[in-house]
Design a protein around this motif. Sequence first.
Motif, PDB file in Angstrom:
ATOM      1  N   ASN A   2       0.841  -1.191   0.000  1.00  0.00           N
ATOM      2  CA  ASN A   2       0.000   0.000   0.000  1.00  0.00           C
ATOM      3  C   ASN A   2       0.873   1.237   0.000  1.00  0.00           C
ATOM      4  O   ASN A   2       2.078   1.156   0.137  1.00  0.00           O
ATOM      5  N   CYS A 125      -4.563  -5.586   7.714  1.00  0.00           N
ATOM      6  CA  CYS A 125      -5.664  -5.509   6.765  1.00  0.00           C
ATOM      7  C   CYS A 125      -6.641  -6.651   7.018  1.00  0.00           C
ATOM      8  O   CYS A 125      -6.246  -7.794   7.247  1.00  0.00           O
ATOM      9  N   CYS A 130      -4.511 -10.733   2.353  1.00  0.00           N
ATOM     10  CA  CYS A 130      -3.577  -9.614   2.451  1.00  0.00           C
ATOM     11  C   CYS A 130      -2.920  -9.569   3.831  1.00  0.00           C
ATOM     12  O   CYS A 130      -1.758  -9.883   3.962  1.00  0.00           O
ATOM     13  N   TYR A 134      -0.496  -1.940   8.701  1.00  0.00           N
ATOM     14  CA  TYR A 134      -0.518  -0.520   8.358  1.00  0.00           C
ATOM     15  C   TYR A 134      -0.846   0.285   9.608  1.00  0.00           C
ATOM     16  O   TYR A 134      -1.418  -0.232  10.568  1.00  0.00           O
ATOM     17  N   ASP A 136      -3.053   3.108  11.152  1.00  0.00           N
ATOM     18  CA  ASP A 136      -4.343   3.746  10.901  1.00  0.00           C
ATOM     19  C   ASP A 136      -4.293   5.207  11.360  1.00  0.00           C
ATOM     20  O   ASP A 136      -4.313   5.492  12.544  1.00  0.00           O
ATOM     21  N   TRP A 145      -8.876  -1.690   6.016  1.00  0.00           N
ATOM     22  CA  TRP A 145      -8.053  -2.260   4.953  1.00  0.00           C
ATOM     23  C   TRP A 145      -6.777  -1.458   4.774  1.00  0.00           C
ATOM     24  O   TRP A 145      -6.748  -0.252   5.028  1.00  0.00           O
ATOM     25  N   CYS A 146      -5.759  -2.123   4.279  1.00  0.00           N
ATOM     26  CA  CYS A 146      -4.491  -1.441   4.055  1.00  0.00           C
ATOM     27  C   CYS A 146      -4.650  -0.345   3.008  1.00  0.00           C
ATOM     28  O   CYS A 146      -4.031   0.700   3.089  1.00  0.00           O
ATOM     29  N   THR A 147      -5.506  -0.595   2.025  1.00  0.00           N
ATOM     30  CA  THR A 147      -5.802   0.404   1.016  1.00  0.00           C
ATOM     31  C   THR A 147      -7.234   0.211   0.539  1.00  0.00           C
ATOM     32  O   THR A 147      -7.656  -0.900   0.251  1.00  0.00           O
ATOM     33  N   CYS A 151      -7.878  -3.621  -1.441  1.00  0.00           N
ATOM     34  CA  CYS A 151      -8.545  -4.539  -0.513  1.00  0.00           C
ATOM     35  C   CYS A 151      -9.948  -4.077  -0.140  1.00  0.00           C
ATOM     36  O   CYS A 151     -10.870  -4.885  -0.063  1.00  0.00           O
TER      37      CYS A 151
END
Length: 167
Positions: A2, A125, A130, A134, A136, A145-147, A151
Amino acid sequence: MNDRAPAPGELALVEALVNTLDVEKGADSLDTEAGRTAFGLTEAGVPGARELREALRAACLAHAGREVSTASLDRLLAAAPLLVTVDGAGAAALRPADPGALASRVAAAIASAHADGTWPRLKACEAEDCQWAYYDRSPAGRSRWCTMAVCGSRAKMRKYRAGRAKG
């Protein structure tokens, strides 16, 4: 995986360790010399680092709201000796007793992140394929979600299709 900025401070070490495994592709950077060097590991230290990584991933999933056991992380961190240090201004901090020991460095990073309130924002995520770690930075701290572009979109599309199939 991401394009998010890395976690702040020492928490970036934890995020980077969790992300040594690309779950979707099955690629593990700890299999490479460069990947081991990034964490000060020898080949003999890789199995322990992998165990620590997966225990950390479980904690990141817990931060994202999933019910998981963190017993293995508790066990691994209990064996990671830390020292209390005091600087010239009188501020105390936890530091690894062995600065070369990955588990001790991770334990110190978690203690520091807990103290400043950033630890719960390190998440994994929600997507099963995935599980990328990450940080937040959303105002409410409820990112899933990471992105969203990958995702998040996949999850929303699966939910949409499941609803259409029922109807």
